[in-house]
Write an enzyme that holds these catalytic residues in place. Structure first.
Site, PDB file in Angstrom:
ATOM      1  NE  ARG A 236      53.265  42.396  32.466  1.00  0.00           N
ATOM      2  CZ  ARG A 236      54.240  41.624  31.994  1.00  0.00           C
ATOM      3  NH1 ARG A 236      55.272  42.182  31.398  1.00  0.00           N
ATOM      4  NH2 ARG A 236      54.176  40.316  32.114  1.00  0.00           N
ATOM      5  CD  GLU A 265      51.083  44.896  24.826  1.00  0.00           C
ATOM      6  OE1 GLU A 265      51.057  43.661  24.633  1.00  0.00           O
ATOM      7  OE2 GLU A 265      51.928  45.448  25.533  1.00  0.00           O
ATOM      8  CG  HIS A 284      54.503  42.738  25.170  1.00  0.00           C
ATOM      9  ND1 HIS A 284      53.425  42.876  26.002  1.00  0.00           N
ATOM     10  CD2 HIS A 284      55.472  42.167  25.928  1.00  0.00           C
ATOM     11  CE1 HIS A 284      53.715  42.403  27.201  1.00  0.00           C
ATOM     12  NE2 HIS A 284      54.962  41.962  27.180  1.00  0.00           N
TER      13      HIS A 284
END
Length: 317
Positions: A236, A265, A284
């Site tokens: 994270r 994001e 991601h």
């Protein structure tokens, strides 16, 4: 009942599992594009009783729950989602459910980033595509190097095993890691976080984001790392102080970073992490594999069925 499936970037949600058992009970609307504006999102899904979200792509904070008075069930892929305000959901009478499954994609992507950094993949591939210099860099050997793991849970243990197969020395540290657990994984227990950072050639983060891990790696910690060392984060983003990392990369205080997670994001087009030459970044995609998606969406259907039948399963909070 109306159901919205959000952030289906790859347009695969409806093909990853069999939704037919729900076809006569719910009306499904799939959204492929990300909603940046909460007001626009609420306008689009305001008439939905059920919403399905993929990981943390769209945060569900108290302000969004207030905009969705018809919402009764929120299903998130995975059994943990820090971007959902569970207290606000409970206050509004919204049931929040998670899904099992996930595969080993994050482990595999971690090694993609480590190997890509070690062999200067971005530079060499770019030079080849653009008819640049042939063999312009010298790679870093993994055998004999030290891999330091911040976290030795399921993913961290798998990353350790592969590091050992490469002939690396592997050590680990986390706030709760014991010598017994480290020994069971065949890993040396670092005496402290600082010792691990100072001694490692590659540092890979595999911790859960929480009060104790947010900002765990800041300017001081990055300053402990060797200028030849690399930092990899597939966990994270807020575990690492973003500004401190960018500064360290710009100054060459560390050799580079492999990143799959970001505080915002999708990553803004003008973000320096997109262009720093010593960053190897992916959008991601650690969990974005066929096995994970099939497991996630199968779980979504099961959660919705259970809720409609009056017996919710995998309830979070």
């Amino acid at each position: 009942m109306k159901c919205a499936v959000l952030d289906d970037y790859q347009r695969v949600a409806m093909s990853m599992t069999d939704w037919s058992t729900l076809s006569e009970r719910i009306d499904i609307q799939v959204y492929n594009e990300h909603f940046e504006c909460e007001e626009e999102l609420a306008a689009a899904i305001g008439d939905c009783e059920i919403v399905v979200i993929m990981r943390e792509r769209t945060p569900f904070r108290a302000s969004l729950f207030e905009r969705l008075p018809r919402l009764k069930l929120l299903v998130t892929t995975g059994m943990r989602n820090a971007s959902v305000d569970l207290a606000a959901a409970a206050e509004r009478g919204v049931t929040v459910c998670g899904t099992r499954g996930g595969g080993e994609g994050t482990t595999e992507l971690t090694w993609l980033l480590i190997l890509g950094l070690a062999r200067k993949l971005t530079q060499e591939n770019g030079a080849l595509r653009e008819n640049g210099p042939w063999q312009s860099t010298v790679g870093v050997d993994l055998c004999g190097k030290r891999l330091g793991l911040l976290g030795l849970g399921h993913i961290g243990s798998n990353v350790a095993r592969i590091g050992q197969a490469f002939g690396m020395e592997v050590s680990a540290w986390s706030p709760n890691l014991t010598a017994e657990r480290a020994a069971a994984a065949g890993v040396a227990l670092a005496s402290s976080k600082d010792e691990l950072l100072a001694a490692s050639d590659f540092v890979s983060i595999h911790l859960v984001l929480g009060d104790r891990t947010r900002g765990l790696i800041g300017a001081r910690e990055l300053g402990l790392m060797r200028p030849t060392a690399y930092l990899i984060n597939t966990s994270r983003a807020p575990i690492v102080d973003r500004d401190a990392l960018i500064d360290a990369l710009r100054r060459g205080a560390i050799a580079g970073a492999g990143l799959d997670v970001f505080e915002r994001e999708p990553l803004p087009e003008d973000d320096p992490l997109r262009r720093l030459p010593n960053v190897l970044a992916t959008p991601h995609i650690g969990y974005v594999t066929e096995a994970a998606y099939r497991g996630f969406f199968r779980g979504v259907v099961e959660d919705i069925e259970a809720y409609l039948n009056g017996s919710p399963v995998n309830v979070l909070g």
